[in-house]
Structure formats: structure tokens, C-alpha cells
Design an enzyme around this catalytic site. Structure first.
Site, PDB file in Angstrom:
ATOM      1  N   GLU A  59       4.438  13.483 -12.823  1.00 13.47           N
ATOM      2  CA  GLU A  59       4.560  13.793 -14.249  1.00 13.47           C
ATOM      3  C   GLU A  59       5.137  12.591 -14.991  1.00 13.47           C
ATOM      4  O   GLU A  59       4.553  12.104 -15.954  1.00 13.47           O
ATOM      5  CB  GLU A  59       5.421  15.042 -14.432  1.00 13.47           C
ATOM      6  CG  GLU A  59       4.757  16.265 -13.815  1.00 13.47           C
ATOM      7  CD  GLU A  59       5.157  17.562 -14.472  1.00 13.47           C
ATOM      8  OE1 GLU A  59       4.271  18.275 -14.957  1.00 13.47           O
ATOM      9  OE2 GLU A  59       6.369  17.869 -14.487  1.00 13.47           O
TER      10      GLU A  59
ATOM     11  N   HIS B  30       1.445  28.184 -10.211  1.00 14.77           N
ATOM     12  CA  HIS B  30       1.474  26.875 -10.860  1.00 14.77           C
ATOM     13  C   HIS B  30       1.924  25.777  -9.900  1.00 14.77           C
ATOM     14  O   HIS B  30       1.591  24.613 -10.071  1.00 14.77           O
ATOM     15  CB  HIS B  30       2.417  26.889 -12.068  1.00 14.77           C
ATOM     16  CG  HIS B  30       2.113  27.979 -13.048  1.00 14.77           C
ATOM     17  ND1 HIS B  30       0.956  28.010 -13.796  1.00 14.77           N
ATOM     18  CD2 HIS B  30       2.809  29.094 -13.396  1.00 14.77           C
ATOM     19  CE1 HIS B  30       0.956  29.089 -14.567  1.00 14.77           C
ATOM     20  NE2 HIS B  30       2.062  29.760 -14.339  1.00 14.77           N
TER      21      HIS B  30
ATOM     22  N   HIS C 268      10.695  18.050  -8.082  1.00 18.90           N
ATOM     23  CA  HIS C 268      11.738  18.385  -9.063  1.00 18.90           C
ATOM     24  C   HIS C 268      12.743  19.351  -8.455  1.00 18.90           C
ATOM     25  O   HIS C 268      12.374  20.449  -8.047  1.00 18.90           O
ATOM     26  CB  HIS C 268      11.117  19.040 -10.303  1.00 18.90           C
ATOM     27  CG  HIS C 268      10.299  18.094 -11.133  1.00 18.90           C
ATOM     28  ND1 HIS C 268       9.352  18.523 -12.049  1.00 18.90           N
ATOM     29  CD2 HIS C 268      10.299  16.735 -11.181  1.00 18.90           C
ATOM     30  CE1 HIS C 268       8.802  17.453 -12.629  1.00 18.90           C
ATOM     31  NE2 HIS C 268       9.354  16.372 -12.117  1.00 18.90           N
TER      32      HIS C 268
ATOM     33  N   HIS D  56       4.694  18.637  -8.134  1.00 19.08           N
ATOM     34  CA  HIS D  56       3.501  18.450  -8.960  1.00 19.08           C
ATOM     35  C   HIS D  56       2.650  17.410  -8.235  1.00 19.08           C
ATOM     36  O   HIS D  56       3.184  16.439  -7.705  1.00 19.08           O
ATOM     37  CB  HIS D  56       3.870  17.945 -10.356  1.00 19.08           C
ATOM     38  CG  HIS D  56       4.765  18.893 -11.116  1.00 19.08           C
ATOM     39  ND1 HIS D  56       4.281  19.881 -11.945  1.00 19.08           N
ATOM     40  CD2 HIS D  56       6.120  19.007 -11.140  1.00 19.08           C
ATOM     41  CE1 HIS D  56       5.297  20.565 -12.456  1.00 19.08           C
ATOM     42  NE2 HIS D  56       6.427  20.060 -11.988  1.00 19.08           N
TER      43      HIS D  56
ATOM     44  N   HIS E 267      10.379  22.284  -6.677  1.00 14.63           N
ATOM     45  CA  HIS E 267       8.931  22.462  -6.666  1.00 14.63           C
ATOM     46  C   HIS E 267       8.276  21.091  -6.790  1.00 14.63           C
ATOM     47  O   HIS E 267       8.961  20.088  -7.023  1.00 14.63           O
ATOM     48  CB  HIS E 267       8.490  23.381  -7.822  1.00 14.63           C
ATOM     49  CG  HIS E 267       8.849  22.838  -9.165  1.00 14.63           C
ATOM     50  ND1 HIS E 267      10.046  23.102  -9.786  1.00 14.63           N
ATOM     51  CD2 HIS E 267       8.169  22.010 -10.007  1.00 14.63           C
ATOM     52  CE1 HIS E 267      10.095  22.469 -10.944  1.00 14.63           C
ATOM     53  NE2 HIS E 267       8.960  21.793 -11.099  1.00 14.63           N
TER      54      HIS E 267
ATOM     55  N   THR F   9       8.954  20.816 -18.001  1.00 12.30           N
ATOM     56  CA  THR F   9       7.604  20.272 -18.142  1.00 12.30           C
ATOM     57  C   THR F   9       6.543  21.370 -18.039  1.00 12.30           C
ATOM     58  O   THR F   9       5.351  21.090 -18.038  1.00 12.30           O
ATOM     59  CB  THR F   9       7.314  19.188 -17.085  1.00 12.30           C
ATOM     60  OG1 THR F   9       7.333  19.799 -15.783  1.00 12.30           O
ATOM     61  CG2 THR F   9       8.341  18.067 -17.150  1.00 12.30           C
TER      62      THR F   9
END
Length: 262
Positions: A107, A65, A120, A97, A95, A200
Site C-alpha cells: 500500500e 478482504h 500491518h 495486502h 493482516h 486504508t
């Protein structure tokens, strides 16, 4: 973290997470759109303090992910404290996004505007809870520091991460990643917004005190491009499996208040 399959595609993405994870429609879901004009200034909110002086990073991995850097969280060597937090929270992992080529992938959004990417840093309340897992399902268990990434010049330290990405191209791959101090990824200002929210990604536990920094860091499009070379799967080249657009869109505020530091 969960047995249920989920992802970011048409058939397993954020719009249908609620089928397996009903809390997806809960009252304190994240991310959100932050409206700086609606955020109330709270004079009682002190500065956040990041004690990351001892580099306790262990490894870097592709969990299918995102790309994740894990830390040794057996003691208080790397913690966040101050601000909205009652006690120190230990750093567990960080990590990212991100979006597709030329697309934004943060996000949280600010006045409806998204950034290229979002970092994050996930911390847990080891004063109250015995394990990360226990903390993750408790209302005051986690504190996540969110940092926006804007495109521009190369970031002088991000290459330490992007240079390691080829070793974790496929899902479930892990490699040693020692002595990395995430302090080098912080912007110069630590002014922030804070609100009660959730993870999230599934299981979407409503256990997070969010601390979103107002000032982004700058990274280059070339650096971001290296994240898009990762794959969502363990198979060889399948371009549809390129890891990109791994973000959840903003969720309804449902009466929550966003507070702003000085």
C-alpha cells in the site's frame, strides 16, 4: 466494521469508496508515497519498542478482504511503545495486502516504488479509550506498524501463517491460531518513517499514527502464492474471486510531514 459493501473490484474498489465514505477524500488519508529525501529527520524520535513477549494470538480468519490474525487485547501483554507514541498501544490484529501473480501489492510506496506485499500490525490506545472501536474513530486512537515484504528466499517463519491459509480459504472462515508471536516477522532494523494517517480500508477513519519500517523482510514468490489461493467470497472456485490486488493506492499528502527516525 461497516454495513456498506466495499471491495477491490471495478465496481466497489478504492476509486469509488468516497461515495459511501466521504472521509476517503479527507486531509490525512493513507497509504502515501514516502519520499525519503523529503522526510525530515527528527532527533526527538526515539526507537520503537515492541513488547510481544507473551504470545496472545487467538485465531486466523478470512474477512473477505484479507487474512487476519486476532490477538487477546484485554491487557498489555502485547504492546508497541516509544517512537512517536505517548503511551503503550495494545496489539489487536495483523493482516496483509498483496498483488496478483508477479505484481506488487504494497500500500505504501517509497519514491514511487512498491513492494510485493505489506504487513500491518494494528494497535490501539487502551490508556485513553475503553475499546478498540472507540479508539478506531479517535485521532490518536490507533498505531499501525507497516512492514514491507520483498520477494527472494523463503521466510523461515512465514510458513506458520501460509500453512494455515487453506483452513480459511473462504470468506468468513475462522480457525484457532494460538501461540504465534509476530516478533518473528520483524526485520533486523526497526528504523522507521512516521506520519499521521488513516485506516486504508473503509471506514477509513483518520485515527492512525503510522510507523512504517524502512527495512523490508524477504519472502518467496511461492509463499506469496499461497495468499492468492484465498477467495474474496464464500463460494467454491471462481477464479475472478481470487483474493489478490487487495491494496489501496497512495493518497495525496495534503501538507502532512513525514518524519524519519535515526
Amino acid at each position: 466494521m461497516t454495513g456498506n459493501h466495499w471491495g477491490y473490484g471495478k465496481d466497489d474498489g478504492p476509486t469509488i469508496w468516497h461515495k459511501n465514505f466521504p472521509v476517503a477524500e479527507g486531509t490525512r488519508q493513507s497509504p502515501i508515497d514516502i519520499d525519503p529525501h523529503q522526510a525530515s529527520h527528527d532527533p526527538n524520535l526515539g526507537p520503537i519498542v515492541l513488547n510481544y513477549d507473551h504470545c496472545t494470538s487467538i485465531n486466523i480468519s478470512n474477512n473477505g478482504h484479507s487474512v487476519v490474525v486476532e490477538f487477546d487485547d484485554s491487557d498489555d501483554r502485547s504492546v508497541i511503545q516509544g517512537g512517536p507514541l505517548d503511551n503503550p498501544y495494545r496489539l489487536k490484529q495483523f493482516h496483509f495486502h498483496w498483488g496478483g501473480k508477479g505484481c506488487h501489492g504494497s500500500e505504501h510506496t517509497v519514491e514511487g516504488q512498491s513492494y510485493a506485499s505489506e504487513l500491518h500490525l494494528v494497535h490501539w490506545n487502551a490508556v485513553k479509550y475503553k475499546s478498540f472501536g472507540e479508539a478506531a474513530s479517535s485521532p490518536d486512537g490507533l498505531a499501525v506498524l507497516g512492514i514491507f515484504l520483498d520477494t527472494g528466499d523463503d521466510h523461515r517463519w512465514l510458513h506458520m501463517i501460509t500453512d494455515a491459509l487453506y483452513m480459511v480459504k473462504f470468506k468468513s472462515s475462522v480457525t484457532d491460531f494460538k501461540r504465534f508471536n509476530p516478533k518473528c516477522l520483524l526485520p533486523s532494523s526497526l528504523h522507521y518513517w512516521t506520519y499521521p494517517g488513516s485506516l486504508t480500508t473503509p471506514p477509513l477513519h483518520e485515527s492512525v499514527t503510522w510507523i512504517v519500517l524502512k527495512e523490508p523482510i524477504t519472502v518467496s514468490e511461492k509463499q506469496l502464492g499461497k495468499f492468492r489461493m484465498l477467495l474474496f467470497t464464500g463460494e467454491e472456485e471462481d477464479q475472478r474471486m481470487r483474493m489478490e490486488n487487495n491494496f489501496r493506492p497512495p493518497q495525496p499528502l495534503k501538507g502532512r510531514k513525514v518524519r524519519s527516525s535515526n
